[in-house]
Design a protein around this motif. Structure first.
Motif, short mmCIF file in Angstrom:
data_model
loop_
_atom_site.label_atom_id
_atom_site.label_comp_id
_atom_site.label_asym_id
_atom_site.label_seq_id
_atom_site.Cartn_x
_atom_site.Cartn_y
_atom_site.Cartn_z
N MET A 24 42.97 33.39 37.59
CA MET A 24 42.47 33.70 38.91
C MET A 24 40.95 33.49 38.93
O MET A 24 40.23 34.04 38.11
CB MET A 24 42.80 35.15 39.25
N LYS A 25 40.50 32.70 39.87
CA LYS A 25 39.09 32.39 39.97
C LYS A 25 38.47 33.22 41.09
O LYS A 25 39.00 33.28 42.20
CB LYS A 25 38.90 30.90 40.24
N LEU A 26 37.33 33.86 40.78
CA LEU A 26 36.63 34.65 41.80
C LEU A 26 35.90 33.73 42.77
O LEU A 26 35.36 32.70 42.37
CB LEU A 26 35.60 35.57 41.14
N PRO A 27 35.87 34.10 44.05
CA PRO A 27 35.09 33.31 45.00
C PRO A 27 33.59 33.43 44.70
O PRO A 27 33.13 34.40 44.08
CB PRO A 27 35.41 33.92 46.36
N GLN A 28 32.83 32.44 45.13
CA GLN A 28 31.39 32.40 44.86
C GLN A 28 30.67 33.64 45.39
O GLN A 28 29.78 34.16 44.75
CB GLN A 28 30.79 31.13 45.48
N VAL A 29 31.08 34.13 46.55
CA VAL A 29 30.44 35.30 47.15
C VAL A 29 30.66 36.53 46.28
O VAL A 29 29.75 37.34 46.09
CB VAL A 29 30.95 35.54 48.59
N ALA A 30 31.84 36.68 45.72
CA ALA A 30 32.12 37.83 44.86
C ALA A 30 31.25 37.79 43.60
O ALA A 30 30.75 38.83 43.15
CB ALA A 30 33.59 37.86 44.48
N ILE A 31 31.06 36.61 43.06
CA ILE A 31 30.20 36.48 41.87
C ILE A 31 28.76 36.83 42.22
O ILE A 31 28.07 37.52 41.46
CB ILE A 31 30.31 35.05 41.30
N GLN A 32 28.30 36.39 43.38
CA GLN A 32 26.93 36.70 43.80
C GLN A 32 26.75 38.19 44.02
O GLN A 32 25.72 38.76 43.64
CB GLN A 32 26.59 35.93 45.07
N ILE A 33 27.74 38.85 44.59
CA ILE A 33 27.68 40.30 44.79
C ILE A 33 27.63 41.02 43.45
O ILE A 33 26.86 41.97 43.27
CB ILE A 33 28.85 40.79 45.67
N LEU A 34 28.43 40.56 42.49
CA LEU A 34 28.42 41.17 41.16
C LEU A 34 27.06 40.98 40.47
O LEU A 34 26.55 41.89 39.82
CB LEU A 34 29.52 40.58 40.30
N LEU A 35 26.46 39.81 40.62
CA LEU A 35 25.16 39.56 40.01
C LEU A 35 24.07 40.42 40.64
O LEU A 35 23.20 40.96 39.94
CB LEU A 35 24.80 38.08 40.13
N ILE A 36 24.09 40.57 41.96
CA ILE A 36 23.10 41.42 42.63
C ILE A 36 23.31 42.88 42.23
O ILE A 36 22.35 43.62 42.02
CB ILE A 36 23.19 41.24 44.16
N THR A 37 24.56 43.30 42.12
CA THR A 37 24.85 44.67 41.68
C THR A 37 24.35 44.90 40.25
O THR A 37 23.76 45.95 39.96
CB THR A 37 26.36 44.95 41.76
N LEU A 38 24.55 43.92 39.39
CA LEU A 38 24.05 44.03 38.02
C LEU A 38 22.53 44.10 38.00
O LEU A 38 21.94 44.90 37.26
CB LEU A 38 24.53 42.84 37.19
N ALA A 39 21.88 43.30 38.82
CA ALA A 39 20.41 43.33 38.91
C ALA A 39 19.94 44.70 39.41
O ALA A 39 18.96 45.25 38.91
CB ALA A 39 19.91 42.22 39.83
N PHE A 40 20.65 45.26 40.41
CA PHE A 40 20.28 46.56 40.95
C PHE A 40 20.44 47.67 39.91
O PHE A 40 19.54 48.51 39.74
CB PHE A 40 21.12 46.88 42.20
N VAL A 41 21.56 47.67 39.21
CA VAL A 41 21.81 48.72 38.22
C VAL A 41 20.82 48.63 37.06
O VAL A 41 20.30 49.65 36.60
CB VAL A 41 23.27 48.67 37.73
N SER A 42 20.54 47.41 36.61
CA SER A 42 19.57 47.28 35.52
C SER A 42 18.17 47.69 35.99
O SER A 42 17.41 48.31 35.24
CB SER A 42 19.56 45.86 34.96
#
Length: 74
Positions: free
Chosen positions: A1-19
């Motif tokens: 199952m491949k994640l859509p590009q928007v979901a990956i971007q949301i995960l990256l922004i969330t990771l940036a926020f948490v860090s």
């Protein structure tokens, strides 16, 4: 199952926020432990948060992981 590009971007922004949140809290606690009063430590932690978040988003954009366009264009 491949994640859509928007979901990956949301995960990256969330990771940036948490860090960034982690960096800000650690910077504030260390500042307070070194003798800074509480409002000064909060400001110090907030500055570290903003700096790290800006750096994270800039790096992610430069790597073209957030869908931004490069200044030269494509």
């Amino acid at each position: 199952m491949k994640l859509p590009q928007v979901a990956i971007q949301i995960l990256l922004i969330t990771l940036a926020f948490v860090s960034s949140l982690l960096v800000g809290v650690i910077a504030g606690v260390l500042s307070h432990a070194s003798g800074t009063d509480l409002p000064g430590a909060v400001l110090y932690g907030g500055g570290a948060f903003i700096l790290w978040m800006t750096l994270s988003v800039t790096v992610l954009t430069a790597l073209d992981l957030l869908g931004g366009t490069v200044a030269g264009g494509r």
